[in-house]
Scaffold this motif. Structure first.
Motif, mmCIF file in Angstrom:
data_model
loop_
_atom_site.group_PDB
_atom_site.id
_atom_site.type_symbol
_atom_site.label_atom_id
_atom_site.label_comp_id
_atom_site.label_asym_id
_atom_site.label_seq_id
_atom_site.Cartn_x
_atom_site.Cartn_y
_atom_site.Cartn_z
ATOM 1 N N LEU A 1 12.160 1.345 -3.569
ATOM 2 C CA LEU A 1 11.474 2.183 -4.550
ATOM 3 C C LEU A 1 10.289 2.824 -3.848
ATOM 4 O O LEU A 1 9.454 2.105 -3.264
ATOM 5 N N ILE A 2 10.233 4.132 -3.872
ATOM 6 C CA ILE A 2 9.201 4.839 -3.118
ATOM 7 C C ILE A 2 8.061 5.167 -4.087
ATOM 8 O O ILE A 2 8.209 5.981 -4.999
ATOM 9 N N SER A 3 6.930 4.485 -3.853
ATOM 10 C CA SER A 3 5.815 4.601 -4.788
ATOM 11 C C SER A 3 4.480 4.440 -4.073
ATOM 12 O O SER A 3 4.329 3.567 -3.214
ATOM 13 N N TYR B 1 21.898 2.551 2.147
ATOM 14 C CA TYR B 1 20.469 2.621 1.827
ATOM 15 C C TYR B 1 20.229 3.572 0.651
ATOM 16 O O TYR B 1 20.715 4.708 0.650
ATOM 17 N N TYR B 2 19.472 3.087 -0.318
ATOM 18 C CA TYR B 2 19.135 3.872 -1.511
ATOM 19 C C TYR B 2 17.619 3.997 -1.604
ATOM 20 O O TYR B 2 16.914 2.980 -1.691
ATOM 21 N N PHE B 3 17.116 5.218 -1.600
ATOM 22 C CA PHE B 3 15.679 5.464 -1.698
ATOM 23 C C PHE B 3 15.406 6.119 -3.056
ATOM 24 O O PHE B 3 15.852 7.248 -3.309
ATOM 25 N N VAL B 4 14.700 5.396 -3.917
ATOM 26 C CA VAL B 4 14.525 5.853 -5.302
ATOM 27 C C VAL B 4 13.124 6.456 -5.472
ATOM 28 O O VAL B 4 12.112 5.792 -5.187
ATOM 29 N N PHE B 5 13.093 7.691 -5.948
ATOM 30 C CA PHE B 5 11.828 8.413 -6.139
ATOM 31 C C PHE B 5 11.588 8.647 -7.623
ATOM 32 O O PHE B 5 12.530 8.837 -8.406
ATOM 33 N N GLY B 6 10.301 8.685 -8.002
ATOM 34 C CA GLY B 6 9.942 8.818 -9.410
ATOM 35 C C GLY B 6 9.829 10.260 -9.862
ATOM 36 O O GLY B 6 9.853 11.196 -9.064
ATOM 37 N N ARG C 1 5.212 2.573 0.298
ATOM 38 C CA ARG C 1 4.231 3.658 0.156
ATOM 39 C C ARG C 1 4.277 4.586 1.365
ATOM 40 O O ARG C 1 4.496 4.135 2.498
ATOM 41 N N ILE C 2 4.046 5.861 1.125
ATOM 42 C CA ILE C 2 3.796 6.816 2.201
ATOM 43 C C ILE C 2 2.275 6.895 2.334
ATOM 44 O O ILE C 2 1.596 7.291 1.377
ATOM 45 N N PRO C 3 1.732 6.484 3.476
ATOM 46 C CA PRO C 3 0.263 6.495 3.598
ATOM 47 C C PRO C 3 -0.308 7.878 3.298
ATOM 48 O O PRO C 3 0.272 8.892 3.693
ATOM 49 N N MET C 4 -1.418 7.899 2.594
ATOM 50 C CA MET C 4 -2.065 9.190 2.295
ATOM 51 C C MET C 4 -3.561 8.968 2.094
ATOM 52 O O MET C 4 -4.006 7.833 1.870
ATOM 53 N N SER C 5 -4.323 10.048 2.185
ATOM 54 C CA SER C 5 -5.769 9.971 1.974
ATOM 55 C C SER C 5 -6.062 9.890 0.468
ATOM 56 O O SER C 5 -5.142 9.990 -0.354
ATOM 57 N N ASP C 6 -7.339 9.767 0.129
ATOM 58 C CA ASP C 6 -7.698 9.727 -1.297
ATOM 59 C C ASP C 6 -8.037 11.121 -1.840
ATOM 60 O O ASP C 6 -8.583 11.253 -2.917
ATOM 61 N N LYS C 7 -7.667 12.170 -1.070
ATOM 62 C CA LYS C 7 -8.005 13.528 -1.518
ATOM 63 C C LYS C 7 -6.969 14.099 -2.482
ATOM 64 O O LYS C 7 -7.182 15.142 -3.085
ATOM 65 N N GLY D 1 6.067 9.299 -12.234
ATOM 66 C CA GLY D 1 6.571 8.368 -11.222
ATOM 67 C C GLY D 1 7.701 7.480 -11.730
ATOM 68 O O GLY D 1 8.501 7.888 -12.571
ATOM 69 N N LEU D 2 7.747 6.259 -11.225
ATOM 70 C CA LEU D 2 8.799 5.301 -11.611
ATOM 71 C C LEU D 2 8.301 4.414 -12.744
ATOM 72 O O LEU D 2 7.090 4.143 -12.837
ATOM 73 N N PRO D 3 9.206 3.902 -13.590
ATOM 74 C CA PRO D 3 8.773 3.007 -14.673
ATOM 75 C C PRO D 3 8.153 1.726 -14.110
ATOM 76 O O PRO D 3 8.677 1.143 -13.152
#
Ligand code: SAM
Length: 185
Positions: free
Chosen positions: A79-81, A100-105, A125-131, A110-112
């Motif tokens: 689950l990609i979140s 392989y199954y990659f589930v996106f919201g 998680r895909i790393p990201m900034s807080d911007k 997003g996802l429930p």
């Protein structure tokens, strides 16, 4: 081994169209969990799918439960979140006996939460900034599928190709290439 991109209740046809194009270019199956926020004959989606992704295999599922019921025994589902603290790069996607199954919201919500809690050890998680609050859905799908494909050695994908109009060919910039046949006065 098969890769799947699974979209939970996608709302924006352009995103699904972009993802369908990515699926076609990477031999990835596209699973769509209904309800969709658009018709599959939406012109944006159709343009993306027909122009670039006519070869994509699309599987539709009535709801999340119906999708889960189709998962084969060898399924590895993630689950990609953004709410996960495990990075998508910290997983090995190279087991050839797995699908392989990659589930996106969905774009807005997003996802429930119950689904994510049920598979708590499967969230990535895909790393990201807080911007920003989140990445765009179709970018997220491309980021994750290409990490899996990179690890798998880009199966059945051309790592190089020679085109007729190859910009890297020596004579690409030959004199006259850009000369237009202008009418003589
Ligand atoms: C626009 S985001 C949805 C944002 C939504 N407010 C939420 O709570 O998740 C659409 C989808 O893209 C994926 N996504 C976006 N940014 C992500 C990130 N940093 N890490 C993991 N997935 C992300 C997730 O699958 C998410 O459900």
């Amino acid at each position: 081994m098969t890769n799947h991109i699974v979209l939970f209740e996608p709302e924006i046809p352009d995103n699904t169209g972009n993802i369908a194009r990515t699926c076609a270019g990477t031999n990835t199956v596209l699973d769509l969990i209904e309800p969709l926020g658009f018709h599959l004959d939406d012109k944006h989606l159709k343009r993306a799918v027909l122009d670039y992704g006519g070869e994509v295999e699309i599987r539709r599922h009535d709801d999340l439960r119906a999708f889960l019921a189709t998962l084969p025994d060898n399924a590895e589902m993630y689950l990609i979140s953004k709410f996960s603290s495990k990075a998508y790069t910290d997983v090995d996607y190279t087991d050839e006996s797995k699908d392989y199954y990659f589930v996106f919201g969905r774009e807005t919500t997003g996802l429930p939460e119950t689904f994510m809690r049920q598979y708590a050890d499967r969230n990535l998680r895909i790393p990201m900034s807080d911007k920003i609050r989140a990445f765009n859905l179709s970018n997220s799908a491309a980021i994750v599928i290409f990490e899996a494909l990179r690890q798998q050695g880009f199966p059945h994908m051309e790592k190089s190709h020679h085109y007729e109009n190859d910009k890297l060919k020596d004579d690409y910039n030959r004199p006259g290439r850009y000369q237009r046949n202008l009418p003589k006065h």
